[in-house]
Design a protein around this motif. Sequence first.
Motif, short mmCIF file in Angstrom:
data_model
loop_
_atom_site.label_atom_id
_atom_site.label_comp_id
_atom_site.label_asym_id
_atom_site.label_seq_id
_atom_site.Cartn_x
_atom_site.Cartn_y
_atom_site.Cartn_z
N ILE A 142 0.86 -1.19 0.00
CA ILE A 142 0.00 0.00 0.00
C ILE A 142 0.89 1.23 0.00
O ILE A 142 1.76 1.39 0.87
CB ILE A 142 -0.95 -0.04 1.21
N PHE A 143 0.66 2.07 -0.99
CA PHE A 143 1.52 3.23 -1.27
C PHE A 143 0.65 4.48 -1.23
O PHE A 143 -0.42 4.50 -1.85
CB PHE A 143 2.14 3.00 -2.65
N GLU A 144 1.07 5.51 -0.50
CA GLU A 144 0.28 6.75 -0.42
C GLU A 144 1.14 7.94 -0.79
O GLU A 144 2.29 8.06 -0.35
CB GLU A 144 -0.33 6.88 0.99
N ALA A 145 0.57 8.81 -1.64
CA ALA A 145 1.34 9.93 -2.18
C ALA A 145 0.39 11.01 -2.70
O ALA A 145 -0.76 10.72 -3.03
CB ALA A 145 2.25 9.45 -3.32
N ILE A 185 -4.25 13.67 -2.69
CA ILE A 185 -3.75 12.56 -1.86
C ILE A 185 -4.40 11.27 -2.35
O ILE A 185 -5.62 11.16 -2.41
CB ILE A 185 -4.10 12.80 -0.37
N ARG A 186 -3.55 10.31 -2.73
CA ARG A 186 -4.10 9.06 -3.28
C ARG A 186 -3.43 7.86 -2.61
O ARG A 186 -2.30 7.95 -2.12
CB ARG A 186 -3.86 8.97 -4.80
N ARG A 187 -4.17 6.76 -2.64
CA ARG A 187 -3.66 5.48 -2.16
C ARG A 187 -3.62 4.53 -3.35
O ARG A 187 -4.62 4.38 -4.08
CB ARG A 187 -4.56 4.91 -1.07
N ILE A 188 -2.48 3.88 -3.54
CA ILE A 188 -2.35 2.89 -4.60
C ILE A 188 -2.06 1.54 -3.93
O ILE A 188 -1.20 1.45 -3.04
CB ILE A 188 -1.25 3.31 -5.59
#
Length: 487
Positions: free
Chosen positions: A294-297, A325-328
């Motif tokens: 889980i990557f947040e940027a 702000i997104r979560r991948i």
Amino acid sequence: MTDFSSLPTMQGFFAHPRFEADVYDCEVEGRVPADLHGAFVRLGGDWLYPPKDPTDAPFSQDGYVNLFRFKNGRVDYKGRWVKTARFKADQAAQKQLFGNYRNPFTDDPSVKGIDRSVSNTTPLAFAGKLFTLKEDGLPYEIDPKTLDTIGTWNFHGAYQSQTFTAHPKIDPLSGEMITYGYEATGLLSDDLFLYTIASSGHVTREVRLKMPFVSMIHDIAVTQKHVILPVFGYTSNMEILKAGKVHWWWDDTKPLLFGIIPRDGEAQDIRWFKGPRRAIIHTFNARSQGNKVIFEAPIFDGPPFPFFPPIDGSKWDPTRARAFIRRITFDLKSKSDGFTEEILSPQPVVDLVRIDNRYMTQKQRYGYMGYADPARPFNQARAGNIQGRVTNCYGRYDFDTGKMSSFFAGDTHSLQECCFVPRSKDAPEGDGYLMGVASNYAEMRTELVIADAMRLEEGAIARVKLPFRSTPQVHGIWVGESEVALA
Ligand SMILES: [Fe+2]
């Protein structure tokens, strides 16, 4: 004779200070918390001499490091140029010898072979030393007491990449640094060298990777198990550089790619994931959770920088340059090379984002950043007609609840990147201070604002007010007294 009149965007508040300074026992409005011992270290750019080409990227400005030293409730300020090889060559020649951003073909022939890095992006405290970083060269070591420039540093000779990122990650659990250099073997090379460096400063692992294409890999994310490398549409080629242009161009046909490699993996273990066109300059954090990463940027739909233009000749589009702000989420068990993406907040943010660094590589609850709130007051009569350039709030985004708490800087102020400082080593996540520098346009001076990170709405606890405009900042960090030997 030096003349900056060809740079219309660098006048008024944005004129470059170009001086070194010491301010002892700075003026403070409010009360500096007595438990703050250490230093807020900022790094940014200033022009020693004007750029040869007025359209060159501001990323070519000479590095300037400055430090607010907190001790016993008082604050001292110190600002110094980063005296790189390039700075010294220009200073000796009394003119700008270096050309466009990361384009040695535009340099004066006399500087061939001299390190072009201006070391103007991020300060780093590691292995008892203070450094300034820029992604096109090696770290410069800085004396933390005097801010004198000592010279470049290659980790006892074991760091082989020609470049070093401005965004290394320090694992708070192991103390080791995960870092990298892209264009590692020279201009436009597709080599990325990935390193693990022990807290002693000794390199313990090197993995040499090939990138799918030459791209700006400004920041990465690291979990307890994986390293995530975003690759996207800022690219370049030798024809562009030989034509004397800037380094990066936006190619709308390039997808967003993520390389994910286990921290203990080898080059063949990297797995590539592919998604829609995006730009990722900075990251919050990432975590490994079962088979998921889980990557947040803060992520842009298109190119954020107007000075790195579209390669197809189209006009740069500011409406695609907003970061959300997104979560991948990546599913490592799936055979698919896709991923899922969620926009977590409708609020566009400045992509200079931070977390409580004690949670780096693990799940964090809070993220911190600046943003522009048009509903807040702006005093145009006192601050001038610069609304479009004002970041008037710091936000604390709660990843658990989706709530944004905010600190308003004032009706004549614009904020630069903030930094979170824990109240104590063992304080719960988010319990501490949020600090960062504000430009006070009405008074033409720089203020370091300090707020309680759990009570941002209450405003500043203290404002450390400099009697002048300091240099613009790219990134700033908090350095504790146990990290390096401060004055
Ligand atoms: Fe950065």
